[in-house]
Scaffold this motif. Structure first.
Motif, PDB file in Angstrom:
ATOM      1  N   GLN A 586      15.026  -9.082   9.689  1.00 24.08           N
ATOM      2  CA  GLN A 586      13.727  -8.853  10.335  1.00 24.08           C
ATOM      3  C   GLN A 586      12.580  -9.090   9.361  1.00 24.08           C
ATOM      4  N   VAL A 587      12.753  -8.563   8.141  1.00 28.47           N
ATOM      5  CA  VAL A 587      11.680  -8.679   7.153  1.00 28.47           C
ATOM      6  C   VAL A 587      11.489 -10.140   6.756  1.00 28.47           C
ATOM      7  N   GLN A 588      12.589 -10.837   6.589  1.00 27.41           N
ATOM      8  CA  GLN A 588      12.496 -12.247   6.222  1.00 27.41           C
ATOM      9  C   GLN A 588      11.805 -13.044   7.328  1.00 27.41           C
ATOM     10  N   ALA A 589      12.064 -12.651   8.585  1.00 32.02           N
ATOM     11  CA  ALA A 589      11.439 -13.355   9.706  1.00 32.02           C
ATOM     12  C   ALA A 589       9.931 -13.116   9.722  1.00 32.02           C
ATOM     13  N   VAL A 596      13.151 -11.961  -0.447  1.00 32.05           N
ATOM     14  CA  VAL A 596      13.697 -10.696   0.051  1.00 32.05           C
ATOM     15  C   VAL A 596      15.123 -10.542  -0.449  1.00 32.05           C
ATOM     16  N   ARG A 597      15.462  -9.364  -0.945  1.00 29.41           N
ATOM     17  CA  ARG A 597      16.836  -9.132  -1.393  1.00 29.41           C
ATOM     18  C   ARG A 597      17.317  -7.769  -0.928  1.00 29.41           C
ATOM     19  N   ARG A 598      18.617  -7.626  -0.951  1.00 27.71           N
ATOM     20  CA  ARG A 598      19.232  -6.419  -0.421  1.00 27.71           C
ATOM     21  C   ARG A 598      20.062  -5.759  -1.516  1.00 27.71           C
ATOM     22  N   MET A 599      20.022  -4.425  -1.564  1.00 29.05           N
ATOM     23  CA  MET A 599      20.843  -3.700  -2.529  1.00 29.05           C
ATOM     24  C   MET A 599      21.631  -2.622  -1.797  1.00 29.05           C
ATOM     25  N   ILE A 622      11.955 -10.969  -7.072  1.00 28.37           N
ATOM     26  CA  ILE A 622      12.152 -10.345  -5.760  1.00 28.37           C
ATOM     27  C   ILE A 622      10.805  -9.746  -5.354  1.00 28.37           C
ATOM     28  N   ASP A 623      10.374 -10.017  -4.124  1.00 32.64           N
ATOM     29  CA  ASP A 623       9.135  -9.404  -3.641  1.00 32.64           C
ATOM     30  C   ASP A 623       9.427  -8.125  -2.873  1.00 32.64           C
ATOM     31  N   ILE A 624      10.458  -8.217  -2.019  1.00 37.61           N
ATOM     32  CA  ILE A 624      10.789  -7.066  -1.182  1.00 37.61           C
ATOM     33  C   ILE A 624      12.257  -6.734  -1.375  1.00 37.61           C
ATOM     34  N   LEU A 625      12.514  -5.514  -1.804  1.00 37.44           N
ATOM     35  CA  LEU A 625      13.893  -5.071  -2.012  1.00 37.44           C
ATOM     36  C   LEU A 625      14.252  -4.057  -0.942  1.00 37.44           C
ATOM     37  N   ILE A 626      15.337  -4.342  -0.216  1.00 36.36           N
ATOM     38  CA  ILE A 626      15.768  -3.448   0.851  1.00 36.36           C
ATOM     39  C   ILE A 626      17.053  -2.791   0.404  1.00 36.36           C
ATOM     40  N   GLY A 627      17.117  -1.475   0.459  1.00 37.76           N
ATOM     41  CA  GLY A 627      18.332  -0.851  -0.060  1.00 37.76           C
ATOM     42  C   GLY A 627      18.690   0.458   0.588  1.00 37.76           C
TER      43      GLY A 627
END
Ligand code: ADP
Ligand code: ZN
Ligand code: ZN
Length: 819
Positions: A586-589, A596-599, A622-627
């Motif tokens: 969703q965030v990438q869209a 965007v990266r995920r942890m 990384i601009d936005i880290l989702i974890g």
């Protein structure tokens, strides 16, 4: 045989107590408490054990055996460790062998895989050997080394160990420790100019001439000369040289021509990168005050709780304290919840204390564990940093244990016995070693806070952030309202979206928190409502979009995503709920340009995945880290001013007496990642329960009022710290037998407890995992009862239960102080 001395040996078995072996005269010369020995147990098995004690009490009931071999000259385990293990086994109601198995590196535990080595191949008095000895001797002449297991194939099972023992006694073979221990030191290849050429210009020129037709080799040789000058005598690894352009093939040819020499030497596996060390920062006035208070309180308290808001400089205070403890000649153990996510802290500590810091990494392999064990035993480190199992290392002279983020539930071991809590065991170990224990947190656990305000622990508060930066401003986004007003796209409210836009415009990095991994927790058929469940567990499968699979997070079961509903055949399969993977999409869209990266555990497979990600984040790749929760632990990034929580609801609704405490801690910790350097940070928490008291308290940083409510409820409903809990977890593949067994035990226990203090049997929220049904019986121990007596009673009643064979097959896991 009339020996009068016996040794008690600790073996890695789930049987109670230690095991008695007799000692020969010559054994007495070398035996030491804490030494490793190989002993036979049962009819054939050979085990590695540790000497617990030596005595003269001949067992009346059985015939003792002899110790098969001493594996080291010096003890590998200290007497304090043995005391510690015994205490744990008693407190956590498991066998001493269970603790030993968990505590001792498995590479040091030789079992049937023990190897023997031929040391006297010239032995010629063949007549002195019996048939079996001769067979093994012949086999060894061919192979040099064989295992006990292989010897058993050559002779027979029962005779293998006695035969080997006889050969050992005759000096023909010995136990081969180096090979049988799975531990192998790491060997690296190094390269240098061949010593024959050093100072011999003629030979050197000859070689260069010879290399005229091989320009690559010539060039490499000349490069090596330059490098050696630069390195000023420091050895050069082949691997490093290859990085600078040499190739292995070229080096090999040069070695064959006698131009260079490739040699090996052992390098430490545990050592990290070498770094310049630097001074510890000056503490601020407030921090200094806190430090002084901590030290004052340690005068008459063995434990102090440091309650400092996020980014107040707790770590800086730890550094100062460590320095002072070390200056007195003592060692420090620094416990962290999960080492892999806290490389930043390891870095900060190494920066000041260099190679006197040992790091115990939960992803270490066996060899690395052994090396760390031995180095700790040698006293090579001033500071050991590690997760809960670092408590098991053979310390000497420990002056302080720091338990950072003491509220973290990963301090509790839940996968293997003993089910211990590292915070509690730190205090025990501290007591045994006369070391002080410092607990630190921005959100202390209810238990520790209670002990602090009741003066069982010292208590020091630090209420302001370093640099006097204000704590982040936290706001709640009402998802109900956002949905009604169409102010939301998928799961990202427009308020949240706009804030991210602002942050990215300012070149700031953003952290988004979502408590669930995967894409969607649940997949549901729109036509019939069917939800695919794990065949082995009572949970629905989680949809992972990236791999297009349904996975069980409990047993690891995986299946391809079905195209049609397995129940009605409909094509209309939908997903419900959200996981990190979906938020990533969703965030990438919404922000197609952003990196965007995920942890989460799925994204963090592989030994250095965390390190890599943290480096990338630091380098602003990384601009936005989702974890998931992983991002809450000790993260300290300067360029993050904003944190968003996608959905707080699952935290608030968790069916557990600790749910509110955990929700408050987690949300406060996540928020604490924002605005750590220059300006006040901002936090947005999205929730369908915007009015929830816990959320309101989070926004106002009302720790004490939250704890007051929580402690009130705990008292009312008899939960810790007002009672101690013991959970008996029954597991069996047959539900009926499970329930009958659990009910029977409750019947046996009933007379000894008031009904409010004996709960169940009851299925936990997930009643079946990996095809085993589960039932829990919870016992609450009130302050006027002796926990030891209750434990004895439980043991006795389980024994009584087990007199009936039908009940014996049901496994009972006893969890003391469950979290
Ligand atoms: P906490 O452990 O309480 O979350 P930290 O020790 O990580 O806080 O401190 C937050 C940030 O402020 C870190 O980047 C740290 O280096 C910096 N900091 C804290 N105290 C000092 C100090 N006295 N001098 C310099 N920098 C400090
Ligand atoms: Zn269907
Ligand atoms: Zn499963």
């Amino acid at each position: 045989m009339n020996t009068t001395y016996f040794a008690e040996i600790i073996l890695p078995l789930s049987l109670d107590g230690t095991f008695t072996y007799h000692l020969y005269e010559e054994d007495l010369q070398q035996i030491k408490v804490g030494q490793r020995v190989a002993v036979p147990f049962g009819t054939q098995k050979l085990y590695t054990g540790v000497v617990h004690s030596i005595h003269q009490n001949k067992p009346e009931l059985y015939k003792t055996k002899a110790i098969h071999a001493f594996l080291d000259n010096e003890p590998l385990v200290t007497q304090t460790q043995i005391k510690f293990w015994e205490w744990m086994s008693n407190y956590y109601m498991c066998s001493l062998g269970d603790v030993f198995r968990n505590a001792f590196p498995s590479a040091l535990k030789l079992e049937s895989q023990t190897f023997v080595r031929l040391i006297n191949a010239e032995f010629s008095a063949i007549d002195e050997l019996n048939d079996y000895e001769f067979l093994v001797f012949e086999a060894l002449k061919l192979r040099q080394i064989i295992s006990v297991e292989e010897a058993a194939l050559i002779v027979d099972e029962k005779s293998a160990i006695p035969t080997l023992k006889l050969l050992i006694d005759k000096g023909i073979i010995c136990l081969d420790e180096k090979l049988s221990e799975k531990y192998t030191p790491k060997i690296d290849n190094y390269v240098k100019i061949h010593p024959d050429l050093k100072g011999n210009d003629q030979a050197f020129i000859a070689i260069l001439d010879q290399l005229n037709k091989a320009p690559k080799q010539r060039e490499t040789l000349l490069q090596l000369i330059t490098l050696e000058t630069q390195l000023q005598g420091k050895p050069l690894k082949v691997a490093d040289f290859v990085k600078q352009g040499a190739t292995n093939a070229v080096l090999k040819s040069l070695a064959e021509k006698g131009a260079v020499e490739i040699y090996q030497f052992q390098t430490s596996r545990v050592e990290g990168k070498e770094e310049e060390t630097s001074e510890i920062s000056q503490l601020t006035l407030k921090q200094n005050e806190a430090l002084t208070q901590i030290k004052t309180q340690f005068v008459d308290k063995s434990t102090v709780l440091l309650h400092g808001v996020t980014s107040s400089g707790k770590t800086e205070i730890y550094l100062k304290l460590m320095e002072q403890v070390i200056a007195k000649g003592n060692k420090v153990l620094y416990l962290l919840p999960e080492i892999s996510v806290t490389t930043q802290i390891v870095h900060r500590i190494k920066k000041h204390f260099g190679d006197k810091v040992g790091v115990y990494h939960s992803k270490f392999n066996q060899n690395e564990r052994v090396e760390l064990w031995q180095k700790t035993l040698n006293g090579d480190f001033d500071i050991i940093i590690g997760p809960r199992t670092a408590l098991y290392l053979p310390f000497d002279n420990l002056g302080m244990i720091i338990v950072d983020e003491e509220h973290e539930s990963s301090y509790k071991q839940m996968d293997v016995k003993p089910f211990f809590h590292a915070r509690d065991m730190a205090m025990l170990l501290g007591g045994l070693m006369n070391a002080k224990v410092l607990l630190g947190s921005a959100t202390p656990s209810a238990e520790s806070y209670y002990n602090a305000i009741n003066q069982k622990y010292g208590y020091v508060e630090l209420n302001e952030r370093f640099g006097n930066i204000k704590l982040p401003e936290i706001k709640i986004v009402d998802l109900k309202k956002a949905q009604k007003e169409k102010e939301i796209t998928d799961d990202i409210s427009h308020i949240l979206r706009d804030e991210i836009v602002e942050q990215l415009k300012d070149k700031k990095q953003v952290i988004l928190f979502q408590n669930r991994r995967g894409y969607a927790p649940i997949m549901e058929c729109n036509t019939c409502g069917h939800t695919p469940e794990c065949p082995n567990c009572d949970v629905s499968l989680t949809y992972h979009k990236f791999s297009n699979q349904l996975k069980c997070h409990y047993c690891g079961y995986v299946q391809a995503k079905p195209i049609r509903c397995p129940s009605c055949g409909s094509h209309e399969l939908n997903t419900k709920g959200i996981g990190t993977e979906q938020i990533e999409h969703q965030v990438q869209a919404i922000f197609p340009e952003a990196k965007v990266r995920r942890m989460d555990v799925d994204a963090m497979r592989g030994k250095f995945a965390y390190e890599k990600l943290i480096e990338d984040f630091e380098n602003h790749e990384i601009d936005i880290l989702i974890g998931t929760q992983m991002i809450t632990k000790g993260f300290d990034f300067g360029n993050v001013n904003f944190v968003g929580v996608i959905r707080a609801d699952s935290l608030l609704n968790f069916p557990d007496f600790r749910a509110h405490e955990k929700a408050f801690q987690l949300l406060t910790q996540v928020s604490g990642r924002a605005g750590r350097r220059q300006e006040q940070g901002k936090v947005l928490i999205q929730s369908f329960q915007a009015e929830h008291q816990i959320l309101q308290n989070v926004t106002t940083y009302s720790y004490a009022p939250t704890m007051k409510d929580i402690l009130y409820e705990r008292k009312e409903f008899l939960y810790p710290p007002f009672t101690r809990l013991i959970n008996l977890r029954f597991k069996h593949k047959n539900k009926e037998r499970l329930d009958k067994t659990a009910e029977q035990l409750v019947t046996l226990l009933k007379a000894s407890f008031e009904s409010r203090c004996l709960l169940g049997p009851e299925a936990p929220s997930i009643g079946r995992i990996n095809n085993l049904y589960i039932a829990d019986v919870m016992i609450k121990i009130r302050p006027n009862q002796s926990p030891q007596k209750v434990k004895d009673l439980i043991r006795q009643k389980i024994e009584q239960l087990h007199t009936i064979s039908a009940f014996r097959s049901v496994r009972i896991d006893i969890d003391v102080d469950p979290v």
